[in-house]
Each structure stands twice: as structure tokens, then as C-alpha cells.
Design an enzyme around this catalytic site. Structure first.
Site, PDB file in Angstrom:
ATOM      1  N   ALA A  57       0.715  81.375 -62.347  1.00 22.91           N
ATOM      2  CA  ALA A  57      -0.340  83.129 -62.184  1.00 22.91           C
ATOM      3  C   ALA A  57      -0.123  83.330 -61.013  1.00 22.91           C
ATOM      4  O   ALA A  57      -0.576  82.591 -60.300  1.00 22.91           O
ATOM      5  CB  ALA A  57      -1.792  82.735 -62.659  1.00 22.91           C
ATOM      6  N   ALA A  59      -0.938  85.218 -56.781  1.00 20.38           N
ATOM      7  CA  ALA A  59      -2.072  85.432 -56.349  1.00 20.38           C
ATOM      8  C   ALA A  59      -1.105  87.116 -55.866  1.00 20.38           C
ATOM      9  O   ALA A  59      -0.011  86.766 -55.243  1.00 20.38           O
ATOM     10  CB  ALA A  59      -2.232  84.804 -55.556  1.00 20.38           C
ATOM     11  N   VAL A  83      -0.092  77.577 -59.562  1.00 26.62           N
ATOM     12  CA  VAL A  83      -0.716  79.368 -58.774  1.00 26.62           C
ATOM     13  C   VAL A  83       0.689  79.280 -58.403  1.00 26.62           C
ATOM     14  O   VAL A  83       1.195  78.488 -57.409  1.00 26.62           O
ATOM     15  CB  VAL A  83      -1.225  78.309 -57.543  1.00 26.62           C
ATOM     16  CG1 VAL A  83      -2.149  80.331 -57.160  1.00 26.62           C
ATOM     17  CG2 VAL A  83      -3.175  78.399 -58.449  1.00 26.62           C
ATOM     18  N   LYS A  84       0.867  80.637 -58.715  1.00 26.97           N
ATOM     19  CA  LYS A  84       2.076  81.235 -57.765  1.00 26.97           C
ATOM     20  C   LYS A  84       2.109  82.412 -56.253  1.00 26.97           C
ATOM     21  O   LYS A  84       1.209  82.794 -56.553  1.00 26.97           O
ATOM     22  CB  LYS A  84       3.051  82.337 -58.703  1.00 26.97           C
ATOM     23  CG  LYS A  84       4.492  82.364 -58.888  1.00 26.97           C
ATOM     24  CD  LYS A  84       5.064  83.017 -60.159  1.00 26.97           C
ATOM     25  CE  LYS A  84       6.782  83.539 -59.720  1.00 26.97           C
ATOM     26  NZ  LYS A  84       6.834  83.920 -60.913  1.00 26.97           N
ATOM     27  N   VAL A  85       2.365  81.597 -55.529  1.00 26.84           N
ATOM     28  CA  VAL A  85       2.596  81.853 -54.334  1.00 26.84           C
ATOM     29  C   VAL A  85       3.765  82.038 -53.191  1.00 26.84           C
ATOM     30  O   VAL A  85       4.203  81.406 -53.922  1.00 26.84           O
ATOM     31  CB  VAL A  85       1.907  80.951 -53.811  1.00 26.84           C
ATOM     32  CG1 VAL A  85       0.377  81.146 -53.903  1.00 26.84           C
ATOM     33  CG2 VAL A  85       2.558  79.781 -52.293  1.00 26.84           C
TER      34      VAL A  85
END
Length: 215
Positions: A57, A59, A83-85
Site C-alpha cells: 500500500a 504512501a 508500506v510502499k514509499v
């Protein structure tokens, strides 16, 4: 090499999951936006119920503090959410802090091995080199996978996995596996194409014709 599906379409995920091949799913803001009217949290949690593996998912904040805040929220949705950044200096700050919190990250939009090395050092769970987009610049995307793989293997401290993204066709999938990628995330159409071959179709037709002609 594991196979992930790169989509936010629950129907596609449900179908591919039924094949027994999926180890995870990647999403991004563009893929979420394509699914008109869906609630971000609702679709991520639904995907997590269909696939027992990491669900990325992403950010949307551009600063590290904002990414950390979003990441901590995403992590409460389901244990499998990562968490994908983006691979920026602010993204590295977020990866470092989230890793200290025990939250896994996927560092995306990687286009050179130096970015992949720094993401790993910051504590990324996976890195996502975009091989198709690298190819578009006239550089061999598979060489990028090979370079990252060699760097990671030469350093026992690095546990980060290589998630090949921007997959354009079935040959990309095989080449990624040969180049050392741990994961390939694919559009649904690429998985469909990979399972098709004219000789398979011809063989089935011949078997059925022979069965009907028995006597």
C-alpha cells in the site's frame, strides 16, 4: 522466484489466487484510482483476505514524516500490509524509521543499483526496480537486476529482496528469474499470456479429436 500481481482489481486478484500461484500483491495510487469509487483501506484489506502474502500500500506524502504517519496507519489494517514509499531521501528517512518500528517497506521507483543499495541499507524489506521503464531509456533493465542481485549477495548483512516491477511481457518474467530477482510483480494480462501457447492449444484439440474418434 515468487509471483505477485500488480493491480488493485479484486476480480483479477481473486482469479489469479485461484490458480495457486500468487505470493503477494502490489498496488499504487494509479492502480487504486483506476478502480473507480473504491475505498483505499477497504480494497487493501479485501486483497489481504484473498492473498496470504505481502500487500503493498503506497504512501502519497512526499516528506518522510508524512510517509511514516501513513505507513503506521496502513500497518494497522492487516499484518500482511507493507508500506510502499518512493526512492527519495525523504523515502529513506521513512524506511529507516518504519523499520525501527518493525514495519516492512517496499521502496519503489528504483532505476539504478546505487538507489537499491541505499534502500537496503536504510532497512527496506523489498526494492522495486522498474525494468520496463529502464528498457524505455535504452538501457538493459535486466542488467539492473543482475547488478542489484550481485551487490546484495556480496553483503551478508543485506536481507532486502528484489521485486522486479514494470513487467511488460512473459519473457520479462523468465529473464528476471534468471537475473536473480526474488519476486516479479506482473499485470494480470502478463500472467494470462504466460500460460498460453499455441502448441498447448493444438495438443488439447488433438487429444479431444482423438477421443471423439475412438471406436
Amino acid at each position: 522466484m515468487q509471483l505477485y500481481l500488480d493491480t488493485a482489481n479484486v476480480g483479477e486478484i481473486r482469479e489469479a489466487a485461484a490458480w495457486g500461484i500468487l505470493s503477494g500483491v502490489t498496488t499504487n495510487p494509479t492502480l487504486i484510482a483506476k478502480e473507480k469509487g473504491v475505498d483505499f483501506k477497504a480494497v487493501i484489506t479485501e486483497i489481504a483476505e484473498l492473498v496470504d502474502g505481502p500487500i503493498s500500500a503506497e504512501a502519497i506524502s512526499l516528506d518522510g514524516e508524512g510517509m511514516v504517519k501513513e505507513g503506521r496507519e496502513f500497518a494497522t489494517w492487516h499484518p500482511n500490509v507493507i508500506v510502499k514509499v518512493p526512492c527519495t531521501t525523504e523515502g529513506l528517512k521513512a524506511v529507516y524509521q518504519l523499520a525501527r518500528d518493525g514495519i516492512r517497506t517496499n521502496v519503489t521507483l528504483i532505476f539504478n543499483a546505487a538507489q537499491a543499495l541505499m534502500a537496503a541499507r536504510a532497512g527496506a524489506f523489498v526494492v522495486s526496480p522498474f525494468i520496463g521503464r529502464v528498457d524505455d531509456t535504452g538501457v538493459d533493465g535486466m542488467q539492473l537486476i543482475r547488478e542489484i542481485s550481485q551487490i546484495y549477495k556480496s553483503d551478508a548483512e543485506i536481507k532486502t529482496r528484489i521485486l522486479a516491477a514494470s513487467i511488460r511481457h512473459p519473457r520479462h518474467v523468465i529473464d528476471c528469474a534468471l537475473a536473480g530477482a526474488d519476486i516479479a510483480t506482473c499485470p494480470f494480462k502478463v500472467l494470462q499470456q504466460a500460460m498460453r501457447h499455441p502448441l498447448t492449444d493444438r495438443g488439447i484439440e488433438q487429444f479431444l479429436a482423438d477421443w471423439k474418434a475412438r471406436g
